[in-house]
Design a protein around this motif. Structure first.
Motif, PDB file in Angstrom:
ATOM      1  N   GLY A 479       4.030 -25.490   1.595  1.00 15.93           N
ATOM      2  CA  GLY A 479       3.551 -24.516   2.565  1.00 15.93           C
ATOM      3  C   GLY A 479       2.242 -23.860   2.158  1.00 15.93           C
ATOM      4  N   PRO A 480       1.685 -23.041   3.063  1.00 17.28           N
ATOM      5  CA  PRO A 480       0.431 -22.343   2.777  1.00 17.28           C
ATOM      6  C   PRO A 480       0.551 -21.455   1.549  1.00 17.28           C
ATOM      7  CG  PRO A 480       0.989 -22.190   5.106  1.00 17.28           C
ATOM      8  CD  PRO A 480       2.182 -22.777   4.420  1.00 17.28           C
ATOM      9  N   GLY A 481      -0.588 -21.206   0.909  1.00 13.92           N
ATOM     10  CA  GLY A 481      -0.594 -20.358  -0.280  1.00 13.92           C
ATOM     11  C   GLY A 481      -0.111 -18.954   0.016  1.00 13.92           C
ATOM     12  N   ILE A 482       0.603 -18.374  -0.958  1.00  9.80           N
ATOM     13  CA  ILE A 482       1.129 -17.009  -0.789  1.00  9.80           C
ATOM     14  C   ILE A 482       0.213 -16.017  -1.510  1.00  9.80           C
ATOM     15  CG2 ILE A 482       3.492 -17.731  -0.419  1.00  9.80           C
ATOM     16  CD1 ILE A 482       2.697 -16.294  -3.787  1.00  9.80           C
ATOM     17  N   ARG A 483       0.234 -14.763  -1.046  1.00 12.90           N
ATOM     18  CA  ARG A 483      -0.659 -13.737  -1.589  1.00 12.90           C
ATOM     19  C   ARG A 483       0.167 -12.544  -2.084  1.00 12.90           C
ATOM     20  NH1 ARG A 483      -5.822 -14.166   2.616  1.00 12.90           N
ATOM     21  NH2 ARG A 483      -5.195 -16.157   3.483  1.00 12.90           N
ATOM     22  N   PRO A 484       0.469 -12.532  -3.379  1.00 13.32           N
ATOM     23  CA  PRO A 484       1.169 -11.375  -3.937  1.00 13.32           C
ATOM     24  C   PRO A 484       0.229 -10.167  -3.968  1.00 13.32           C
ATOM     25  CG  PRO A 484       1.301 -13.320  -5.375  1.00 13.32           C
ATOM     26  CD  PRO A 484       0.246 -13.577  -4.376  1.00 13.32           C
ATOM     27  N   PRO A 485       0.783  -8.971  -4.161  1.00 12.57           N
ATOM     28  CA  PRO A 485      -0.069  -7.781  -4.223  1.00 12.57           C
ATOM     29  C   PRO A 485      -1.067  -7.866  -5.372  1.00 12.57           C
ATOM     30  CG  PRO A 485       2.243  -7.180  -3.986  1.00 12.57           C
ATOM     31  CD  PRO A 485       2.219  -8.645  -4.276  1.00 12.57           C
ATOM     32  N   LEU A 486      -2.253  -7.303  -5.145  1.00 11.93           N
ATOM     33  CA  LEU A 486      -3.308  -7.220  -6.164  1.00 11.93           C
ATOM     34  C   LEU A 486      -3.710  -5.761  -6.338  1.00 11.93           C
ATOM     35  CD1 LEU A 486      -5.741 -10.134  -5.196  1.00 11.93           C
ATOM     36  CD2 LEU A 486      -4.172 -10.060  -7.129  1.00 11.93           C
ATOM     37  N   PRO A 487      -4.251  -5.391  -7.490  1.00 12.16           N
ATOM     38  CA  PRO A 487      -4.762  -4.023  -7.664  1.00 12.16           C
ATOM     39  C   PRO A 487      -5.818  -3.708  -6.607  1.00 12.16           C
ATOM     40  CG  PRO A 487      -4.686  -5.188  -9.767  1.00 12.16           C
ATOM     41  CD  PRO A 487      -4.393  -6.206  -8.712  1.00 12.16           C
ATOM     42  N   GLN A 488      -5.801  -2.509  -6.097  1.00 13.67           N
ATOM     43  CA  GLN A 488      -6.702  -2.133  -5.019  1.00 13.67           C
ATOM     44  C   GLN A 488      -8.160  -2.278  -5.422  1.00 13.67           C
ATOM     45  OE1 GLN A 488      -5.864  -1.642  -1.851  1.00 13.67           O
ATOM     46  NE2 GLN A 488      -8.067  -1.610  -1.457  1.00 13.67           N
ATOM     47  N   GLU A 489      -8.454  -1.982  -6.699  1.00  7.58           N
ATOM     48  CA  GLU A 489      -9.849  -2.077  -7.134  1.00  7.58           C
ATOM     49  C   GLU A 489     -10.357  -3.524  -7.094  1.00  7.58           C
ATOM     50  OE1 GLU A 489      -7.244  -1.606 -10.898  1.00  7.58           O
ATOM     51  OE2 GLU A 489      -7.373  -0.790  -8.840  1.00  7.58           O
ATOM     52  N   LEU A 490      -9.429  -4.472  -7.196  1.00  2.64           N
ATOM     53  CA  LEU A 490      -9.808  -5.877  -7.113  1.00  2.64           C
ATOM     54  C   LEU A 490      -9.964  -6.306  -5.654  1.00  2.64           C
ATOM     55  CD1 LEU A 490     -10.358  -8.266  -8.986  1.00  2.64           C
ATOM     56  CD2 LEU A 490      -7.946  -8.897  -8.803  1.00  2.64           C
ATOM     57  N   VAL A 491      -9.038  -5.889  -4.814  1.00  2.00           N
ATOM     58  CA  VAL A 491      -9.125  -6.200  -3.383  1.00  2.00           C
ATOM     59  C   VAL A 491     -10.403  -5.615  -2.799  1.00  2.00           C
ATOM     60  CG1 VAL A 491      -8.016  -5.903  -1.132  1.00  2.00           C
ATOM     61  CG2 VAL A 491      -6.622  -6.291  -3.166  1.00  2.00           C
ATOM     62  N   GLY A 492     -10.834  -4.496  -3.339  1.00  2.00           N
ATOM     63  CA  GLY A 492     -12.039  -3.837  -2.843  1.00  2.00           C
ATOM     64  C   GLY A 492     -13.303  -4.634  -3.049  1.00  2.00           C
ATOM     65  N   THR A 493     -13.265  -5.634  -3.904  1.00  2.00           N
ATOM     66  CA  THR A 493     -14.443  -6.472  -4.128  1.00  2.00           C
ATOM     67  C   THR A 493     -14.562  -7.575  -3.084  1.00  2.00           C
ATOM     68  OG1 THR A 493     -13.290  -8.046  -5.587  1.00  2.00           O
ATOM     69  CG2 THR A 493     -14.226  -6.079  -6.612  1.00  2.00           C
ATOM     70  N   LEU A 494     -13.527  -7.733  -2.248  1.00  2.00           N
ATOM     71  CA  LEU A 494     -13.516  -8.794  -1.250  1.00  2.00           C
ATOM     72  C   LEU A 494     -13.938  -8.261   0.119  1.00  2.00           C
ATOM     73  CD1 LEU A 494     -10.072 -10.423  -2.150  1.00  2.00           C
ATOM     74  CD2 LEU A 494     -12.342 -11.267  -2.795  1.00  2.00           C
ATOM     75  N   LEU A 495     -14.249  -9.181   1.008  1.00  2.00           N
ATOM     76  CA  LEU A 495     -14.498  -8.798   2.388  1.00  2.00           C
ATOM     77  C   LEU A 495     -13.176  -8.435   3.061  1.00  2.00           C
ATOM     78  CD1 LEU A 495     -17.039 -11.596   3.395  1.00  2.00           C
ATOM     79  CD2 LEU A 495     -17.539  -9.262   2.660  1.00  2.00           C
ATOM     80  N   LYS A 496     -13.268  -7.795   4.213  1.00  2.00           N
ATOM     81  CA  LYS A 496     -12.076  -7.324   4.934  1.00  2.00           C
ATOM     82  C   LYS A 496     -11.159  -8.494   5.266  1.00  2.00           C
ATOM     83  CE  LYS A 496     -10.712  -4.531   8.929  1.00  2.00           C
ATOM     84  NZ  LYS A 496     -11.184  -3.825  10.141  1.00  2.00           N
ATOM     85  N   ASN A 497      -9.860  -8.277   5.045  1.00  2.00           N
ATOM     86  CA  ASN A 497      -8.795  -9.252   5.372  1.00  2.00           C
ATOM     87  C   ASN A 497      -8.850 -10.534   4.547  1.00  2.00           C
ATOM     88  OD1 ASN A 497      -7.718  -7.576   7.419  1.00  2.00           O
ATOM     89  ND2 ASN A 497      -9.236  -8.361   8.879  1.00  2.00           N
ATOM     90  N   GLN A 498      -9.494 -10.488   3.385  1.00  2.00           N
ATOM     91  CA  GLN A 498      -9.539 -11.694   2.551  1.00  2.00           C
ATOM     92  C   GLN A 498      -8.351 -11.784   1.592  1.00  2.00           C
ATOM     93  OE1 GLN A 498     -13.425 -12.247   0.687  1.00  2.00           O
ATOM     94  NE2 GLN A 498     -14.010 -13.524   2.413  1.00  2.00           N
ATOM     95  N   TRP A 499      -7.557 -10.753   1.498  1.00  2.00           N
ATOM     96  CA  TRP A 499      -6.324 -10.857   0.705  1.00  2.00           C
ATOM     97  C   TRP A 499      -5.227 -10.029   1.380  1.00  2.00           C
ATOM     98  CZ3 TRP A 499      -5.775 -14.253  -3.291  1.00  2.00           C
ATOM     99  CH2 TRP A 499      -4.537 -14.240  -3.951  1.00  2.00           C
TER     100      TRP A 499
END
Length: 635
Positions: A479-499
């Protein structure tokens, strides 16, 4: 024309153009250099004499009184030249952990360890090998090694790193092919030309995702530039992975060291040109041949997509070819057959490169280093084999046994070479100690396999081991790749809705190969432990030692959660303190604690019995064990 006339007609106009700034000096010189017809260098007998291009011929197995199979005879013969002897076999406790991680990427469960250690039969080890090879986890483990080579990710990369919605299908195809023990020659055929060979078969089309797994910029303005970049990257990767040659060095000029011309590169590239269909703002998918294909293939001067040179027809590398195996496309009503011809040329039993390269890769992942240290460079600047007779014997045997990867694994792990100890036990005899000291002095890096080389686990195996120890590992497949939770400071380096975190929390604890592979962000546990970028093919991962590794394993929320859940699971099945300690060691290190270790843990718990900051000593024991070298390394 005299000299004065030549200066007036040729030099002065060029100088005027440069002085006026109309054309940069470098461009003028480049045009001047390539104004004459390209002359392709010939292939000499000395070029073909390089060890990697020599035909595979029968190799005599050395006489040896040590070992279980032919591999051991070759290793013992090589060691004897330096006056060395192999080591004794490792203990069963060590062997089951080594085998489990090597073949499945997972630690053995305590019950599995107990069953193997206490099995009195002579066939216990062989039965363990067969069970692990038959496990679906085998394909998940070895697929990750292949995905490193395939530069697999589920996004495009570059600035926007857009999603490739169906990229995960290629990952699942690799896992299934390995679990089914698809013969390696067929494995190659389908990834190069599955859609041509099996028209209308969906899985064969998906297999060609190998070719298109590299990074791409779908929103680039110049489609010709995008096409050129993708084709060059694809051609370079095919050469590296299947043939073990750095042919990408020839995209701008003739290879500086290997007998690979620029025309060789673009002839090989021409094989893929009719099958790459691009549309602006749409990601790469799989190969699909266009018929009729009316574009002419060219050598690109200095690798510049705007400068077409010599016209070229599709072809293969001259230095790697011979009269015994040739590139012969056969057209049908559905295809020109050029990719099929390339695949058949690659896996022809007379082609010495393909089998040599693959058996070396398998050897590398069992022993930490290939018989050729440079697994994707068998050229003249690559490393020479430490034991070419063994490499050639393995390659020829691989072909003769139907290109079966599981048979190759079986040969390696059943050998006494693989079963050697990696450390000297405390109760070793004087003879064993003397033998060990000689091995350390004369073979300090275990290049000759005078002992089994310890290996650090990859980030994916470490995460899976943490999930397994905690009792929370979700064994769902595909199946498609799964996305476990990441630290917010790391998610903040991505564009919107990328994780966007996967809503079903049960999915978060699936095996690491199913974690969403974003090209512009590597999952923290993997990043700390040297997971490579998916921008290029990776034949061998780096192994660094850095502070973030300890910080990740000791201080991350994930590690603490795993230690807490492991403690909860242990308390459910073991009420006695010593039993809890023993089970914690078994779940993490694959062995029971020594008497000294048991005493130290007891003393620690007793000393902190009333410490408010140590509310759960079993959780803290788990964290300590997660950070032990023995947890991260396989002996």
């Amino acid at each position: 024309m005299n000299f004065v006339s030549w200066v007036i007609s040729r030099v002065l106009p060029t100088l005027l153009i440069i002085l006026l700034g109309i054309v940069p000096l470098a461009s003028v010189l480049a045009e001047e250099e390539h104004s004459s017809t390209y002359e392709e260098p010939a292939i000499s007998d000395s070029d073909r004499a390089h060890w990697a291009y020599r035909p595979l011929v029968p190799v005599a197995v050395p006489d040896s009184k040590w070992g279980n199979n032919e591999i051991d005879a070759f290793i013992a013969d090589r060691l004897s030249r330096d006056g060395l002897l192999p080591q004794s076999s490792a203990s069963r406790v060590t062997l089951i952990r080594r085998l489990s991680f090597n073949l499945t990427g997972l630690p053995p469960a305590p019950a599995e360890i107990d069953a193997f250690v206490n099995d009195p039969s002579d066939s216990a080890y062989e039965a363990l090998v067969e069970r692990l090879l038959a496990s679906p986890h085998y394909g998940q483990r070895w697929a990750q090694h292949w995905l490193d080579l395939a530069r697999f990710a589920e996004t495009d990369g570059f600035e926007h790193d857009k999603l490739r919605a169906n990229a995960w299908q290629y990952r699942d195809w690799v896992i299934e092919a390995l679990n089914d023990d698809m013969p390696y020659d067929e494995f190659v055929r389908q990834q190069i030309a599955g859609d041509e060979i099996y028209p209308g078969e969906e899985s064969a089309r998906i297999a060609t995702g190998f070719c298109t797994s590299g990074p791409d910029m779908p929103d680039i303005n110049l489609l010709d530039e995008r096409r050129h970049t993708v084709l060059n990257e694809m051609t370079s990767t095919v050469g590296e992975v299947f043939l073990g040659l750095q042919i990408g060095c020839a995209q701008c000029h003739d290879h500086k060291y290997d007998a690979i011309s620029q025309a060789d590169f673009y002839r090989l590239r021409a094989i893929f040109e009719p099958s790459l269909q691009l549309k602006k703002n749409f990601s790469l998918t799989t190969l699909q041949e266009q018929l009729p294909y009316e574009r002419t293939s060219h050598l690109m001067i200095r690798g510049d997509f705007r400068r077409e040179g010599l016209d070229l027809s599709p072809g293969v590398l001259r230095v790697a070819s011979s009269e015994d195996f040739s590139f012969e496309p056969e057209a049908t009503s559905n295809t020109a057959g050029i990719r099929t011809a390339l695949a058949e040329w690659m896996v022809d039993p007379n082609n010495p490169l393909t089998a040599r390269v693959m058996v070396n890769r398998v050897w590398q992942h069992h022993f930490g280093r290939g018989l050729v240290k440079s697994p994707s460079d068998f050229g003249v600047m690559g490393a020479a084999p430490t034991n070419q007779a063994l490499l050639d014997w393995l390659a020829k045997s691989f072909i003769e046994q139907g290109w079966s990867l599981k048979t190759l694994h079986r040969q390696i792990v059943m050998s006494a070479t693989y079963r050697q100890q990696s450390f000297l036990p405390a109760d070793a005899s004087e003879t064993e100690r003397s033998n060990w000291e000689s091995a350390l002095q004369q073979d300090p890096n275990a290049r000759l396999l005078s002992r089994f080389p310890r290996q650090r686990l990859e980030g994916e195996a470490v995460r899976d081991a943490l999930l397994s120890a905690s009792g929370t590992l979700n064994l769902k497949q595909g199946g498609p790749g799964i996305r476990p939770p990441l630290p917010q400071e790391l998610v903040g380096t991505l564009l919107k809705n990328q994780w966007n975190v996967t809503e079903d929390t049960a999915e978060h604890s699936r095996r690491s190969i199913y974690v969403f592979a974003r090209r512009n962000l590597i999952f923290p546990t993997f990043a700390a432990l040297d997971r490579p970028s998916a921008n290029v093919s990776c034949p061998s991962r780096n192994q660094s030692t850095t502070a973030p590794q300890s910080l990740q394993l000791l201080n991350s929320r994930f590690s603490l959660d795993m230690a807490t859940k492991m403690a909860d699971h242990i308390r459910e099945v073991a009420k006695d303190q010593d039993a809890q300690i023993e089970l914690a060691f078994l779940r993490t290190l694959g062995r029971a604690p020594t008497s000294d270790e048991l005493d130290q843990v007891r003393e620690f718990w007793q000393a902190h019995a009333n410490d408010a900051n140590l509310s759960d000593p079993l959780t803290h024991l788990g964290l300590a064990l997660f950070n032990a070298n023995e947890f991260l390394y396989v002996d």
